[in-house]
Design a protein around this motif. Structure first.
Motif, PDB file in Angstrom:
ATOM      1  N   SER A  25      14.194 -21.813  15.160  1.00  0.00           N
ATOM      2  CA  SER A  25      14.665 -22.856  15.344  1.00  0.00           C
ATOM      3  C   SER A  25      14.334 -24.269  14.815  1.00  0.00           C
ATOM      4  O   SER A  25      15.243 -25.247  15.085  1.00  0.00           O
ATOM      5  CB  SER A  25      13.078 -22.789  16.993  1.00  0.00           C
ATOM      6  N   VAL A  26      13.373 -24.201  13.505  1.00  0.00           N
ATOM      7  CA  VAL A  26      13.041 -25.010  12.887  1.00  0.00           C
ATOM      8  C   VAL A  26      14.025 -25.020  11.471  1.00  0.00           C
ATOM      9  O   VAL A  26      12.420 -24.543  11.044  1.00  0.00           O
ATOM     10  CB  VAL A  26      11.924 -26.037  13.018  1.00  0.00           C
ATOM     11  N   PRO A  27      15.306 -24.537  10.679  1.00  0.00           N
ATOM     12  CA  PRO A  27      15.067 -24.033   9.966  1.00  0.00           C
ATOM     13  C   PRO A  27      15.031 -25.083   8.418  1.00  0.00           C
ATOM     14  O   PRO A  27      14.983 -26.816   8.616  1.00  0.00           O
ATOM     15  CB  PRO A  27      16.513 -23.735   9.632  1.00  0.00           C
ATOM     16  N   ASN A  28      14.314 -25.132   7.662  1.00  0.00           N
ATOM     17  CA  ASN A  28      13.519 -26.735   6.618  1.00  0.00           C
ATOM     18  C   ASN A  28      15.148 -25.657   5.307  1.00  0.00           C
ATOM     19  O   ASN A  28      15.658 -25.513   5.699  1.00  0.00           O
ATOM     20  CB  ASN A  28      12.950 -25.603   5.602  1.00  0.00           C
ATOM     21  N   ASP A  29      14.672 -26.639   4.343  1.00  0.00           N
ATOM     22  CA  ASP A  29      15.932 -27.593   3.430  1.00  0.00           C
ATOM     23  C   ASP A  29      16.217 -26.283   3.060  1.00  0.00           C
ATOM     24  O   ASP A  29      18.176 -25.752   2.362  1.00  0.00           O
ATOM     25  CB  ASP A  29      15.313 -28.070   3.034  1.00  0.00           C
ATOM     26  N   GLN A  30      15.572 -25.266   2.501  1.00  0.00           N
ATOM     27  CA  GLN A  30      16.310 -24.113   1.630  1.00  0.00           C
ATOM     28  C   GLN A  30      17.193 -23.117   2.145  1.00  0.00           C
ATOM     29  O   GLN A  30      17.986 -22.429   2.212  1.00  0.00           O
ATOM     30  CB  GLN A  30      14.855 -23.430   1.132  1.00  0.00           C
ATOM     31  N   VAL A  31      16.249 -23.361   3.768  1.00  0.00           N
ATOM     32  CA  VAL A  31      17.170 -22.275   5.002  1.00  0.00           C
ATOM     33  C   VAL A  31      18.242 -23.204   4.773  1.00  0.00           C
ATOM     34  O   VAL A  31      19.860 -22.612   5.011  1.00  0.00           O
ATOM     35  CB  VAL A  31      16.637 -22.142   5.780  1.00  0.00           C
ATOM     36  N   LYS A  32      18.453 -24.019   5.136  1.00  0.00           N
ATOM     37  CA  LYS A  32      20.262 -24.756   5.098  1.00  0.00           C
ATOM     38  C   LYS A  32      20.826 -24.871   3.977  1.00  0.00           C
ATOM     39  O   LYS A  32      21.484 -24.884   4.750  1.00  0.00           O
ATOM     40  CB  LYS A  32      19.490 -26.348   5.748  1.00  0.00           C
ATOM     41  N   GLN A  33      20.397 -24.643   2.884  1.00  0.00           N
ATOM     42  CA  GLN A  33      21.346 -23.871   1.680  1.00  0.00           C
ATOM     43  C   GLN A  33      21.701 -23.624   1.559  1.00  0.00           C
ATOM     44  O   GLN A  33      23.152 -22.698   1.277  1.00  0.00           O
ATOM     45  CB  GLN A  33      20.122 -24.874   0.859  1.00  0.00           C
ATOM     46  N   ILE A  34      20.819 -22.021   2.402  1.00  0.00           N
ATOM     47  CA  ILE A  34      21.416 -20.450   2.144  1.00  0.00           C
ATOM     48  C   ILE A  34      22.197 -20.200   2.918  1.00  0.00           C
ATOM     49  O   ILE A  34      23.190 -19.463   2.751  1.00  0.00           O
ATOM     50  CB  ILE A  34      20.343 -19.674   1.540  1.00  0.00           C
ATOM     51  N   TYR A  35      21.811 -20.160   3.881  1.00  0.00           N
ATOM     52  CA  TYR A  35      22.692 -20.129   4.749  1.00  0.00           C
ATOM     53  C   TYR A  35      24.459 -19.778   5.390  1.00  0.00           C
ATOM     54  O   TYR A  35      25.243 -19.184   5.499  1.00  0.00           O
ATOM     55  CB  TYR A  35      22.437 -20.720   6.974  1.00  0.00           C
ATOM     56  N   PRO A  36      24.918 -21.425   4.551  1.00  0.00           N
ATOM     57  CA  PRO A  36      25.872 -21.157   5.105  1.00  0.00           C
ATOM     58  C   PRO A  36      26.873 -20.202   3.762  1.00  0.00           C
ATOM     59  O   PRO A  36      27.849 -20.004   3.355  1.00  0.00           O
ATOM     60  CB  PRO A  36      26.800 -22.448   4.134  1.00  0.00           C
TER      61      PRO A  36
END
Length: 82
Positions: A25-36
């Protein structure tokens, strides 16, 4: 229903997916970098899916319930959270 059956696990996965269990629901910066970087390759997704592979795996695999506690503890040490 047998909780180790393919039918049960399939229904649970579909229910969890439909209800957003696997999305943050609220991804942190690390997740935003890893997911793609984790998106499946289009070549892989273009192959037809062998519908018998999962059921065959579950029939042949003696360990149906794998304990992921060590991996979760490792993620906690790295301060990776959902």
């Amino acid at each position: 229903m047998d909780t180790n059956s393919l039918a049960y696990r399939t229904l649970v996965f579909k229910h969890a997916s439909a209800n957003g269990y696997f999305s943050l629901s609220v991804p942190n910066d690390q997740v935003k970098q890893i997911y793609p970087t984790c998106q499946p390759d289009t070549l892989i997704t273009s192959y037809s899916i062998n519908e018998h592979s999962l059921s065959t795996f579950l029939e042949d695999e003696p360990t149906h319930n794998i304990d992921v506690t060590p991996q979760l503890e490792f993620m906690r040490k790295l301060q990776i959270s959902t």
